[in-house]
Design an enzyme around this catalytic site. Sequence first.
Site, short mmCIF file in Angstrom:
data_model
loop_
_atom_site.label_atom_id
_atom_site.label_comp_id
_atom_site.label_asym_id
_atom_site.label_seq_id
_atom_site.Cartn_x
_atom_site.Cartn_y
_atom_site.Cartn_z
N GLU A 105 43.51 42.78 49.13
CA GLU A 105 41.79 43.64 49.96
C GLU A 105 41.75 44.05 51.06
O GLU A 105 40.58 45.03 50.95
CB GLU A 105 41.08 42.03 50.61
CG GLU A 105 41.58 40.76 49.52
CD GLU A 105 41.26 39.63 50.04
OE1 GLU A 105 42.03 38.86 50.58
OE2 GLU A 105 40.13 38.60 49.62
N GLU A 125 45.93 34.63 44.58
CA GLU A 125 45.73 33.26 45.15
C GLU A 125 45.53 32.16 45.18
O GLU A 125 45.74 30.91 45.33
CB GLU A 125 44.46 33.93 46.20
CG GLU A 125 44.47 34.54 47.21
CD GLU A 125 44.23 35.84 47.33
OE1 GLU A 125 44.41 36.36 45.92
OE2 GLU A 125 44.41 36.76 48.16
#
Length: 699
Positions: A105, A125
């Site tokens: 990210e 995740e």
Amino acid sequence: MADVVTYDRDGDIAVITVDNPPVNALSLPVRQGLAAAFAQFEADSKAKAAVLICAGRTFIAGADITEFDKPIEEPWLPKVVAQMEACSKIIVAAIHGTALGGGFETAMACHYRCAVPTAKVGLPEVLLGLLAGATGTQRLPRLIGVKDALDVMISGAPMPADVAHKRGAIDEIIEGELLDGAKAYARRLLSEGALPRRISEIVIDPASLPDGFFADYRKDMARATRGFFAPEQIVKCVEAAVSQPYSESVLREIELFMECMASTHSKAQRHLFFADREISKIPDVPKDTPVRTLETVAIVGGGTMGGGIAMNFVNVGIPVLLKEVNQEALDRGLKIIRGNYEVVVKKGRMTEAQLEKHMSMITGTLDYDALADVDIVIEAVFENMALKKEIFATLDRVCKPGAILASNTSTLDIDEIAASTKRPQDVIGLHFFAPANVMTLLEIVRGEKTAKDVIATSMAMAKTIRKVAVLVGCCFGFVANRMFFPYIRESQLMILEGVAPERIDQVAFDWGMAMGPNGVSDLSGLDVLEKVRNEWIDRPDDRVFFRMITKLVEQGRLGQKSGAGIYKYEGRNAVADPAVAALAKAEAKALGVAQIDINDEEIIERLFYSMINEGALILEEGIALRPSDIDVVYANGYGMARYRGGPMCYADTVGLKNVRDAMLKYRKRYGDLYWTPAPLLEQLADDGKTFDQWSRERA
Ligand code: T1G
């Protein structure tokens, strides 16, 4: 503490370096450092572009998972990545190792990304019961397209650099030294007049997706994500990325991220993340314990287990000597192995040539003397103590000094086996789970006298053959099977009490087991369970214990392999059999077992609390090093859904007082034999503690 983020400048290129071993996780100092460094970059008029790079073995590998149960401290990651993307000058991410989660990210907040060919990027995740909560669910679909982004986030699998490059997630592959290459790339961009490219400004055209895309995607992912909470939240985030402006959908992402973070599923999956890493830490066997050479392997017994075990070594290029009692058995064993590989070829995961190469690495022998120089022998004959002792006495005579002598026994006493040799220090248990070439779990059973370097060597060997190895002590059934017996026992008793086997299995399946206790019993073979019961000398003195299995085996109903067991089989399809219901009724009458109404909650309590209580006894006896080791056993060996975290984590989630009180409820009905709470469970329930707290206090 040395600066975890440093700012340098090479001519007109700022170089911002993260150095936060072991994986450059985005702990608070890193987030603070990044915010300061990019503010400095923005203000530094001499810097025309910036390179973000990491020291050590990898680019940022994610948020710091150890911070998750603490209050979030500013600046939190979404804010840092927004600041980076808003920079007026271009930022180039220079990636090596694994840029994962918050790391990727952060890289996506940069305006350009370059990477070495061995790098991987991804948003795993979901494996932690989370979603990419620092704009990842919003940027990735904009960067590589909705379908590919969903595949990456729902599977949790990283993209190798070449795939990411093809999809536009990485702009440039750097063949040489990364920092030099990244600076040269930044300079080239400047010379081309490249401007900051902001992914958040990309608009996804909803019309670019086929009608019903999300409904179809949900259908396609249903099987693989059954029961998990996070995958659906990820799909919702991507739906928002398509239907709403970035400024709104990024708020939706934060909302759903917080829901995932607060879920018991995420706590359980994060628990297992660390548990999977704890298992290799053995208090009295230091990490630097020397290991013995393990280059040649022999396996005694070429049955289903022996063949499967052999494949694990051959698959990583280690040749195997396969010993059998006669040519017919040896040929049968080799045929089993060939058959297993042919299945892999049929699935297109192996070529015929590779199959032949693998088979050429297995040498059959009928002669124990052929084992004289091997480094390790793994005995994998059927569960009979007398036979195992005879084999080990022979191995003791023929094998070279220092050879490791291992038994694949699933329940029997390693110390008794070791006593049949003059070298008990070289004897260890290596309990593989069927099918041994598929199941990742390996119980390494240390005997009283097993040498520490034999343990260390076995743990290293497990890593080589890609097994999840848990060190356990010696008792009947070790950890895995010893806790599975009460689970099967309660299922068997409930069948006698009038509960249909298929209903018990459905409740267990819906709870999170890959297969219910009755389906598993039929799969393993009821005769195998019956043999184990007979070998279990100090089993409970209870006429009802495994009674249904005994009666079914007497009728030749051995399970899937005989076409009928607890179920009858049409192919592999298990069908409820009225004959079994009738047998249960008749046996219940004969044994005086009352027919009672049992709700789903009781089925779950009796299946899993009995297992948990056995786990507490195992911990008290020191058979398992820590509760999380038991959790790893069940998450890897019995298909228990990772969102339960394993039996001991599940007990902590339910609350040990509730587990204890339920046990007392069943003790009233069934007496002390099975439902006396373990002293450890009683103590922790009284103290209002969890197994996890108890484990940390002892560490
Ligand atoms: N946070 C804290 N510690 C971590 C960590 C992490 N993200 N990753 C690894 N460690 C520790 C690990 O516990 C071990 O510690 C050591 O580093 C070496 O790890 C906002 C919310 C990177 C592929 O899920 O997949 O970002 O045991 O033994 O085999 O959207 O670690 O030595 O004391 O595994 O070489 C997303 C998790 C987080 C990646 C390296 N990122 N890590 O494997 O070493 S959530 C991940 C891994 C997130 C954002 C969201 C692997 C690895 P110790 P290791 P490895």
